[in-house]
Design a protein around this motif. Structure first.
Motif: not given
Length: 431
Positions: A243, A245, A248-250, A252-256, A409, A411
């Protein structure tokens, strides 16, 4: 024609303004410029004061400009020191002596003992934006910081404050007003020292704190056969996804991201989800969703230079079209430091149209060999990047994914996301 136009000199906060530079600018605007001098303003460096005299303004500058106006600090009384020297310069540029003018200013403002009482503040805060200030390492992200001289400087300023308070208590009203403005800078300088000493991402080695670079080191998986770069991540099955950095929101899938390498390329796979399912192109680069990749070509350099490679990847259109933007960036002295100290900096259209240059010869082969593809998904898009590595053992990169869902946002691959500061870049190990 009768409206004067301001000019800050050849840079935003410039170390030098010559008559020939002013004459050139005057030709461009068809009138003599009126100088808006960004000294001693500290709005771009609120952690410090600027107490030195005006320097670097040519003795014959008055022949080429309408006048000179200073942009001072929020600290009005502290600004009077530099402004007094500007008055001396404006009155007689040919005879102006910065050091003599500074001594006169301190005595005029704070009495015969002014220069002695304020000597530690003048010594520490008497430098300029282009210099490396004693306290700058606390605010300008880097990997190794020696705290000993910094803490010694703070101690000197605290001793000076005690003397200044005693003098102010004896009836020096001007010093009382100055103290209200300069004392908070001493206290606020102590706070990042304590944060660094307790930050687990730094290791204490004697008087130095050293960033634990293992936090931002990634090993690319070895790929035996050349991968297809088509935006389809099905051939990334089993990859070591991590993931990025970011906020992140509850739910939601992280950017990977995942990394693979062969004897020619570093492959970067990205899974970029959205909620709601909206990919925003933006009318200008930097406004919408994008991927920004910076490759550092000189690990010893603290700032972005024309030797580094900057690649801006747009998200796929609804038809699946993409358009990478491959350039180098060449900043002026002030701007280079400003963007390097800017957390989560975004290279917007202004920077891309003003400071971009064709890739340097040292990076031309990499620039020409970059492959990129992206494809929309049900909840965002996938992207693949192939970066020629020239058989290097590692690449230092900044990787930032900008997502606009309501607010922007960012990341990033690195914990410390300073995309224009190579000291904070992640190290991708290839061998």
């Amino acid at each position: 024609p009768d409206i004067p136009l301001y000019w800050t000199g050849p840079d935003v906060a410039t170390p030098e303004i010559t008559a020939s530079q002013a004459e050139h600018w005057g030709e461009l605007i068809a009138r003599k410029p009126l100088i808006w001098d960004n000294y001693p303003v500290n709005d771009y460096a609120r952690w410090r004061l600027f107490l030195g005299p005006f320097r670097g303004r040519a003795r014959n500058l008055s022949t080429s400009v309408l006048g000179i106006i200073s942009n001072p600090m929020n600290e009005a009384h502290a600004s009077m020191i530099a402004l007094s020297t500007l008055a001396d310069y404006a009155k007689d540029p040919g005879a102006y002596d910065p050091d003599l003018s500074l001594r006169r200013a301190l005595e005029s403002l704070y009495g015969v003992d002014g220069a002695r009482l304020l000597a530690p503040f003048i010594e520490i805060y008497g430098d300029y934006a282009e210099d490396v200030n004693l306290f700058e390492p606390l605010y300008f992200a880097r990997n190794t910081i020696d705290l000993e001289p910094i803490e010694a400087g703070v101690a000197r300023l605290e001793e000076s404050l005690a003397e200044l308070r005693a003098a102010a208590g004896a009836g020096n009203e001007a010093l009382s007003e100055l103290l209200e403005e300069i004392a908070p800078f001493v206290q606020q300088t102590k706070e990042p020292i304590q944060r660094l000493r307790s930050d687990p991402t730094y290791e204490l080695r004697g008087s130095q704190v050293v960033y634990r670079d293992e936090y931002d080191r990634v090993r690319a998986e070895e790929q035996m056969a050349e991968m297809s770069v088509d935006g389809d991540l099905s051939d990334w099955e089993g990859a070591a996804w991590r993931s990025l950095h970011g906020p992140q929101r509850n739910g939601s899938r992280p950017v990977q991201v995942a990394f693979r390498t062969d004897d020619r390329y570093l492959y970067i796979g990205l899974d970029i989800p959205y909620r709601p399912n909206t990919v925003r192109q933006g009318s200008h680069r930097g406004e919408g969703d994008h991927i920004a990749l910076v490759v550092d070509n000189d690990p010893s350099d603290q700032e972005i230079s024309a030797e580094d490679l900057f690649v801006f990847f747009s998200p796929p259109t609804s038809a699946g079209e993409t358009s990478p933007f491959v350039h180098s960036m060449e900043f002026t002295g002030f701007m280079s430091k400003y963007v390097a100290d800017n957390h989560e900096f975004i290279f917007n259209e202004f920077f891309l149209s003003t400071f971009t240059r064709p890739p340097a010869q040292s990076m031309a082969a990499m620039a020409e060999g970059i492959m990129y593809a992206a494809a929309r998904t049900d909840d965002g898009y996938h992207a693949e990047i192939a970066l020629p590595h020239g058989r290097r053992g590692e690449l230092r990169i900044s990787l930032t994914v900008a997502v606009v869902v309501g607010a922007r946002r960012a990341f990033s691959l690195s914990r410390r996301n300073y995309p224009a500061n190579p000291a904070t870049f992640a190290e991708v190990v290839l061998k």
